[in-house]
Enzyme design. Structure first.
Site, PDB file in Angstrom:
ATOM      1  N   ASP A   1     -12.666   2.335   8.876  1.00  0.00           N
ATOM      2  CA  ASP A   1     -13.265   2.122   7.215  1.00  0.00           C
ATOM      3  C   ASP A   1     -13.398   0.475   7.234  1.00  0.00           C
ATOM      4  O   ASP A   1     -13.126  -0.188   6.444  1.00  0.00           O
ATOM      5  CB  ASP A   1     -12.166   2.410   6.365  1.00  0.00           C
ATOM      6  CG  ASP A   1     -12.671   2.581   5.054  1.00  0.00           C
ATOM      7  OD1 ASP A   1     -14.023   2.678   5.133  1.00  0.00           O
ATOM      8  OD2 ASP A   1     -12.070   2.565   3.849  1.00  0.00           O
TER       9      ASP A   1
ATOM     10  N   LYS B   1       0.838  -1.274   0.067  1.00  0.00           N
ATOM     11  CA  LYS B   1      -0.086  -0.016   0.016  1.00  0.00           C
ATOM     12  C   LYS B   1       0.743   1.109  -0.044  1.00  0.00           C
ATOM     13  O   LYS B   1       1.688   1.255   0.802  1.00  0.00           O
ATOM     14  CB  LYS B   1      -0.805  -0.166   1.142  1.00  0.00           C
ATOM     15  CG  LYS B   1      -1.749   1.111   1.223  1.00  0.00           C
ATOM     16  CD  LYS B   1      -2.866   0.896   2.186  1.00  0.00           C
ATOM     17  CE  LYS B   1      -3.927   2.111   2.060  1.00  0.00           C
ATOM     18  NZ  LYS B   1      -5.253   1.840   2.725  1.00  0.00           N
TER      19      LYS B   1
END
Ligand SMILES: *[C@@H]1O[C@H](CO)[C@@H](O)[C@H](O)[C@H]1NC(C)=O
Ligand SMILES: *[C@@H]1O[C@H](CO)[C@@H](O)[C@H](O)[C@H]1NC(C)=O
Ligand SMILES: *[C@@H]1O[C@H](CO)[C@@H](O)[C@H](O)[C@H]1NC(C)=O
Ligand SMILES: *[C@@H]1O[C@H](CO)[C@@H](O)[C@H](O)[C@H]1NC(C)=O
Ligand SMILES: *[C@@H]1O[C@H](CO)[C@@H](O)[C@H](O)[C@H]1NC(C)=O
Length: 812
Positions: free
Chosen positions: A636, A540
């Site tokens: 999230d 990421k």
């Protein structure tokens, strides 16, 4: 020779001249430091360390060595015998003995050294206080503080077979405490609780054989040392590197009063210290913290909490290590006593009887027929058999939703029946947490009343079914997981080298120049890559605008290493990171079987799988919110971030961003940069209310509703002109509506509360529904409770786990 003598005399004169002007670089024989002149101290040549008198209480002083700026004590001569603030002094006698005298009367401490030649005491740049003979070469050291550590090891200082680190009694009391870092009789570097009544080793974990913990017992040289770049090595093969490895700075390894060892670092003298390594991540694993007859819980909001077992009261309100004492008398008559069930409570060690493959009533019998038995633990082990442990002493109690076993506490019948035991359970928080999290903590104190209200609500909803189905023991039938699962409870020290730093070019090559994008989420884009060691990874790349260009690299490393150390079977594993220039990347394990979102869409998930996914996700969120030393929000939670492994266990991805992305910003607005995804966001985001762990609870509730109904929260009835709030609430409103209408239609029927669930259930699992009514009902009720608009009305994740766990292995 004569020349050297003259030089030394000159040196001596110049030193004593310096000495008279407050701080000096040495103390020579025949001279003293006086406690009345606190500014009199010995400085190391570079000024980093000072030695002198340090106040440890009112009119109480210790002779100590400390970091000069933001004074931090690293060594003490007389921690257990402080001296008076009047007429006390440290003198280097002509005989070569260094003596600390208390109020001019008796010696509180001395080095017991002798020398026929003049001696001098200096403080080296490494923090070592050294007493040497003046007329010999430098190696003739008579005494040095590095050979007598107190609670701190400085870089280069060896811990040996002859030395140990002993913690302070508390964060404010510097006298010797109960926790020790020592080499044990098997040559293993261990943490020992050495309390007033009992002593026990709690690190490495005692249920691990030494080789399982990566240690060796064969090397008897017994030396451990940390160096200045952050490598720790011990002769038992234990080692680690700190999260800020390589960066030149100040470091110290400390045996803390809470029983953990930590490495503290700081880049500059004026910076605060931060933790760059610690041995134990779940504080309740440490023995003796709450004393006997109590349980330890850890809540990152309020720190560690000690509670007396029901029926016990605290002995010393100002010091929990004294534990709790019973408020009752147990009679030997087995008919006079009863057992009180304590789910999730473990009393570690001190088993009196251990029996395998034994029924619950036989286990209960083992305890009740023994006059001195105070409790028993009944659990299901790996090979599919029940096991029974009875306890005569109740030590090392801890409460954790990850412990899959139940303890039954013996109490007298009469007292229990009048119900006074839970009403006045005594507990207290420990305030001084070492690492603080810079997120805004908007927690209002947890009110007992809302907790009680919640359970009232819950038990009304479920009352009928509880009465029908839940026997007293059903919760104790929970299957315990494999040992690997036990390993996940925060014992992270097994692979200290497992987490590494990658260079940007390594990762660029691994991802073929960041070509294969596999996902986009809060804070960045995820690429697939093949690491140099051929492992497939998800890499990421964090967006720079979220991290902020100013972001300090060391700070980033500190946080990443905390996240890298998280270890839970339902969490994607982080393998490493990269912090180079403005690039910030995270390297995770790659899950080839896709996310919950994809699996829901393709209708491959049966009812049991969905329930287990809901439970696994709840467990890991409870772990992030409540079990870790540092408080971590996910922010999230959505089906795209819940990945599935082959046996359909969930693994949550993208965690820890809340820590990484807004370290220096204190307000809720900055957090909103990483705000979740439409459809899963709690109302707090929309109304700019304080963000707490309850935002994850809300998102979790939505995900569970999606799993139950097969409907998507993001697409359901969405019209482009609808605002966020309406969007968010669609699925919830629909489910609530169904519940309301069904229950009012069928009023009077004893099964009303479950029938509404039939109306919402995903047709894909409808056929299996009949037999699973109760679990489904639980799940639906919990989910609806999680999506309450008022965050205080939502349960915590560990409460969710408790409720789901009770039904985990219900028959059929
Ligand atoms: C520190 O703890 C010791 C041991 O419990 C106690 O004797 C001493 O009085 C304490 N000192 C202070 C200043 O509280
Ligand atoms: C309670 O603990 C404090 C702090 O260690 C100690 O000074 C005091 O003597 C203790 N009181 C009793 C009754 O043990
Ligand atoms: C703990 O409780 C037992 C009785 O269950 C009692 O005998 C013991 O003294 C208690 N321990 C302490 C430290 O008070
Ligand atoms: C457990 O006990 C039952 C009945 O007492 C017995 O039939 C069974 O063989 C035992 N199992 C094992 C693995 O010992
Ligand atoms: C993915 O799923 C298949 C079967 O569904 C299984 O054989 C395979 O092991 C899984 N892969 C991983 C990494 O879980």
């Amino acid at each position: 020779m004569a020349l050297s003598l003259i030089l030394h005399v000159l040196l001596l004169l110049s030193l004593s001249f310096q000495f008279s002007s407050s701080s000096s670089s040495s103390l020579n024989s025949g001279f003293s430091l006086c406690v009345e002149k606190l500014e009199d101290s010995i400085l190391s040549p570079d000024g980093v360390f000072s030695a002198g008198f340090y106040a440890v209480g009112e009119n109480a002083y210790a002779f100590a060595v400390w970091f000069t700026r933001n004074p931090t004590v690293v060594w003490m001569a007389n921690r257990d015998q402080p001296i008076n603030g009047k007429r006390s002094s440290l003198s280097l006698l002509k005989t070569g003995n260094l003596v600390l005298s208390d109020a001019g009367q008796f010696n509180a401490w001395s080095t017991d050294t002798t020398s026929s030649s003049p001696t001098y005491l200096i403080l080296n740049n490494n923090g070592n206080l050294v007493l040497s003979e003046l007329y010999s070469n430098e190696s003739n050291v008579l005494w040095q503080s590095f050979d007598f550590p107190t609670d701190t090891l400085l870089p280069g200082q060896q811990l040996t077979r002859y030395t140990k680190l002993v913690s302070d009694r508390s964060s404010t009391n510097h006298s010797s405490g109960f926790y020790k870092l020592v080499f044990d009789d098997d040559n293993i570097l261990s943490l020992l609780y050495d309390g007033p009544d009992v002593s026990s080793i709690y690190w490495p974990a005692q249920w691990l054989l030494s080789w399982e913990a990566g240690r060796t017992t064969y090397n008897s040289s017994r030396i451990a040392v940390i160096d200045s770049i952050g490598t720790f090595n011990s002769t038992d093969n234990f080692g680690f590197i700190t999260s800020d490895y390589g960066v030149v700075m100040q470091r110290r390894l400390k045996m803390d009063p809470d029983g953990n060892i930590r490495v503290y670092s700081r880049q500059h003298q004026n910076d605060p210290w931060y933790v760059s390594w610690q041995a134990i991540s779940s504080p309740c694993i440490v023995h003796g913290l709450c004393g006997a007859n109590s349980t330890c819980t850890h809540d990152p909001r309020e720190g560690r909490k000690c509670s007396c077992l029901p029926g016990y009261r605290v002995k010393n309100h100002s010091d929990w290590s004294y534990g709790c004492e019973p408020r009752f008398q147990l009679s030997c008559d087995r008919n006079e006593s009863t057992f009180f069930k304590l789910p999730d409570v473990e009393l570690y060690g001190y088993d009196y009887i251990y029996k395998k493959n034994i029924s619950f009533s036989d286990c209960e019998n083992e305890c009740s027929q023994d006059c001195e038995c105070r409790a028993f633990q009944y659990s299901f082990n790996n090979d599919g058999l029940f096991q029974c442990y009875t306890k005569k002493v109740l030590l090392n109690g801890r409460r954790s939703p990850n412990f899959r076993g139940t303890t039954y506490l013996r109490l007298p019948k009469t007292r229990r029946n009048n119900g006074s035991f839970f009403a006045d359970e005594e507990s207290a928080q420990e305030n001084g947490r070492v690492c603080s999290v810079k997120l805004e903590r908007a927690y209002t104190k947890r009110h007992v009343s809302s907790f009680v209200k919640f359970f009232l609500w819950f038990s009304i909803a479920l009352g009928v079914f509880e009465a029908l189905f839940i026997s007293i023991t059903s919760c104790s039938l929970m299957r315990t997981k494999q040992k690997s699962d036990v390993n996940q409870q925060g014992y992270n020290f097994l692979s200290p080298f497992g987490f590494r730093k990658y260079t940007y070019s390594e990762l660029k090559q691994a991802t073929k120049g960041f070509t294969e994008e596999i996902g986009r989420g809060a804070g960045g884009i995820v690429y697939k890559g093949v690491l140099p060691d051929q492992r497939i990874a998800a890499i990421k790349k964090l967006n720079n605008d979220n991290i902020g260009a100013k972001r300090d690299e060391a700070e980033f490393l500190a946080e990443v290493s905390i996240i890298g150390k998280l270890n839970h079977m339902n969490l994607i594993e982080m393998w490493g990171y990269c912090a180079e220039g403005k690039h910030r990347l995270l390297v995770y394990e790659f899950m080839e079987n896709g996310s919950l979102a994809e699996n829901l869409k393709s209708n491959t998930l049966g009812w049991t799988k969905r329930y287990n996914i809901a439970l696994g996700t709840a467990r890991v969120l409870a772990y992030l919110h409540e079990e870790c030393l540092e408080w971590i929000l996910h922010c999230d939670i959505k089906p795209q971030n819940i990945l599935l492994v082959s046996n359909y266990q969930p693994k949550v991805a993208d965690f820890g961003l809340s820590k990484l992305l807004n370290r220096n910003e204190q307000n809720a607005q900055s957090i909103s940069m990483i705000r979740g995804t439409r459809g899963y966001m709690a109302p707090e985001w929309v109304f700019n209310l304080p963000i707490t762990s309850k935002v994850d609870v809300y998102s979790y509730g939505i995900v569970v509703l999606e799993m139950l109904t097969g409907r998507s929260a993001t697409t359901m009835g969405s019209r482009s002109d609808e605002g966020e709030e309406a969007q968010n609430g669609r699925l919830v409103t629909w489910v609530r509506e169904k519940r309301k209408r069904t229950t009012s239609l069928e009023e009077g029927s004893s099964l009303t509360s479950s029938c509404w669930v039939e109306k919402i259930i995903d047709p894909a699992i409808g056929s299996q529904f009949e037999v699973k009514k109760m679990k489904m009902e639980t799940l639906a009720s919990v989910a609806l409770n999680c999506v309450e608009d008022d965050k205080d009305a939502r349960p915590t994740m560990s409460q969710v786990v408790e409720m789901l766990q009770c039904h985990e292995n219900d028959a059929s």
